[in-house]
Design a protein around this motif. Sequence first.
Motif, short mmCIF file in Angstrom:
data_model
loop_
_atom_site.label_atom_id
_atom_site.label_comp_id
_atom_site.label_asym_id
_atom_site.label_seq_id
_atom_site.Cartn_x
_atom_site.Cartn_y
_atom_site.Cartn_z
N LEU A 63 0.85 -1.19 0.00
CA LEU A 63 0.00 0.00 0.00
C LEU A 63 0.88 1.24 0.00
O LEU A 63 1.70 1.43 0.89
N ASP A 64 0.72 2.06 -1.01
CA ASP A 64 1.56 3.23 -1.18
C ASP A 64 0.74 4.51 -1.25
O ASP A 64 1.08 5.42 -1.97
N GLY A 65 -0.34 4.58 -0.52
CA GLY A 65 -1.16 5.77 -0.56
C GLY A 65 -2.41 5.60 0.28
O GLY A 65 -2.41 4.87 1.27
N LYS A 66 -3.44 6.25 -0.14
CA LYS A 66 -4.74 6.21 0.54
C LYS A 66 -5.67 5.24 -0.19
O LYS A 66 -5.47 4.94 -1.36
N VAL A 67 -6.70 4.78 0.52
CA VAL A 67 -7.69 3.88 -0.05
C VAL A 67 -9.07 4.50 0.10
O VAL A 67 -9.49 4.84 1.21
N LEU A 68 -9.76 4.66 -1.02
CA LEU A 68 -11.13 5.13 -1.04
C LEU A 68 -11.99 4.00 -1.60
O LEU A 68 -11.83 3.61 -2.75
N LEU A 69 -12.84 3.45 -0.75
CA LEU A 69 -13.66 2.29 -1.09
C LEU A 69 -15.09 2.74 -1.34
O LEU A 69 -15.72 3.32 -0.48
N LEU A 70 -15.60 2.48 -2.56
CA LEU A 70 -16.96 2.81 -2.94
C LEU A 70 -17.78 1.53 -2.89
O LEU A 70 -17.53 0.60 -3.66
N THR A 71 -18.78 1.47 -1.99
CA THR A 71 -19.49 0.22 -1.74
C THR A 71 -20.85 0.46 -1.10
O THR A 71 -21.09 1.53 -0.54
N ASP A 72 -21.70 -0.56 -1.14
CA ASP A 72 -22.94 -0.50 -0.37
C ASP A 72 -22.75 -1.12 1.01
O ASP A 72 -23.61 -1.03 1.87
N THR A 111 -5.92 6.43 6.53
CA THR A 111 -5.58 5.87 5.23
C THR A 111 -6.82 5.43 4.46
O THR A 111 -6.87 5.53 3.24
N LEU A 112 -7.84 4.94 5.17
CA LEU A 112 -9.02 4.38 4.55
C LEU A 112 -10.23 5.28 4.74
O LEU A 112 -10.49 5.73 5.86
N ARG A 113 -10.94 5.52 3.66
CA ARG A 113 -12.25 6.17 3.71
C ARG A 113 -13.20 5.35 2.87
O ARG A 113 -12.82 4.81 1.83
N ILE A 114 -14.44 5.24 3.36
CA ILE A 114 -15.45 4.43 2.69
C ILE A 114 -16.63 5.31 2.33
O ILE A 114 -17.14 6.04 3.19
N ILE A 115 -17.03 5.25 1.07
CA ILE A 115 -18.21 5.96 0.60
C ILE A 115 -19.33 4.94 0.43
O ILE A 115 -19.21 4.01 -0.37
N LYS A 116 -20.39 5.10 1.21
CA LYS A 116 -21.52 4.18 1.13
C LYS A 116 -22.45 4.60 -0.01
O LYS A 116 -22.84 5.76 -0.10
N ILE A 117 -22.77 3.62 -0.86
CA ILE A 117 -23.55 3.88 -2.07
C ILE A 117 -24.94 3.26 -1.96
O ILE A 117 -25.07 2.10 -1.59
N GLY A 140 -18.66 4.83 11.66
CA GLY A 140 -17.30 5.22 12.01
C GLY A 140 -16.91 6.49 11.30
O GLY A 140 -17.56 6.92 10.34
N PRO A 141 -15.81 7.09 11.76
CA PRO A 141 -15.38 8.37 11.18
C PRO A 141 -14.87 8.25 9.75
O PRO A 141 -14.78 9.25 9.05
N GLU A 142 -14.56 7.03 9.30
CA GLU A 142 -14.06 6.84 7.94
C GLU A 142 -15.18 6.62 6.93
O GLU A 142 -14.93 6.50 5.75
N LEU A 143 -16.44 6.61 7.41
CA LEU A 143 -17.58 6.34 6.54
C LEU A 143 -18.31 7.62 6.16
O LEU A 143 -18.57 8.48 7.00
N PHE A 144 -18.65 7.71 4.86
CA PHE A 144 -19.35 8.87 4.33
C PHE A 144 -20.44 8.38 3.38
O PHE A 144 -20.29 7.34 2.75
N SER A 145 -21.51 9.13 3.25
CA SER A 145 -22.52 8.81 2.23
C SER A 145 -22.01 9.33 0.89
O SER A 145 -21.13 10.18 0.83
N SER A 146 -22.61 8.84 -0.18
CA SER A 146 -22.19 9.30 -1.51
C SER A 146 -22.46 10.79 -1.69
O SER A 146 -21.75 11.46 -2.44
N ASP A 147 -23.45 11.32 -0.99
CA ASP A 147 -23.73 12.76 -1.05
C ASP A 147 -22.60 13.58 -0.44
O ASP A 147 -22.48 14.77 -0.72
N ASP A 148 -21.81 12.95 0.41
CA ASP A 148 -20.72 13.64 1.11
C ASP A 148 -19.35 13.33 0.51
O ASP A 148 -18.33 13.43 1.20
#
Length: 158
Positions: free
Chosen positions: A87-96, A118-124, A134-142
């Motif tokens: 892992l050489d950076g950040k991870v943005l996971l787009l998922t339901d 390092t990890l942020r998750i966008i809930k779709i 959790g603080p790493e979770l965001f909605s797709s609107d955000d």
Amino acid sequence: MTIHLICDISGSMSDGGKPFILRTLVTSIAQWVLYGYGHAEVILWAWSTKVERISDWSPKSEFPVELLSCSGATNFSSLIQTFDSKLDGKVLLLTDGFWSRDDVRALKRWEGGLPPDTLRIIKIGADANPQLKGPELFSSDDLFAALDGWPQEDEEWM
């Protein structure tokens, strides 16, 4: 800085317009980089039973049509193995976020071994898993709130 943009294309992502939300998010992130708001290289990945890099994609490219075909189940072992050692950076996971409890625990263990933030998750989707918190979770609107100040332009990796 590199952002690994991981797109969940498992079977649960086939309903409720999620592939088109995914397309909008990937396109928005590409424009975020192209217009100079994001200072990162973006690498696009497809994730279901295995993790595959979309090697011919760049922010200037069209959205890959293979990301519109959703099937199978997510495999956390393949995700963690793909990124664990290199892992050489950040991870943005787009998922339901529809994963088994064991997968959620595996994700938390993996995240615990990563550098902070390092990890942020966008809930779709309107039916995205409400159990994921959790603080790493965001909605797709955000999406842009999730990207704001992440990564920093001068941020370095060890």
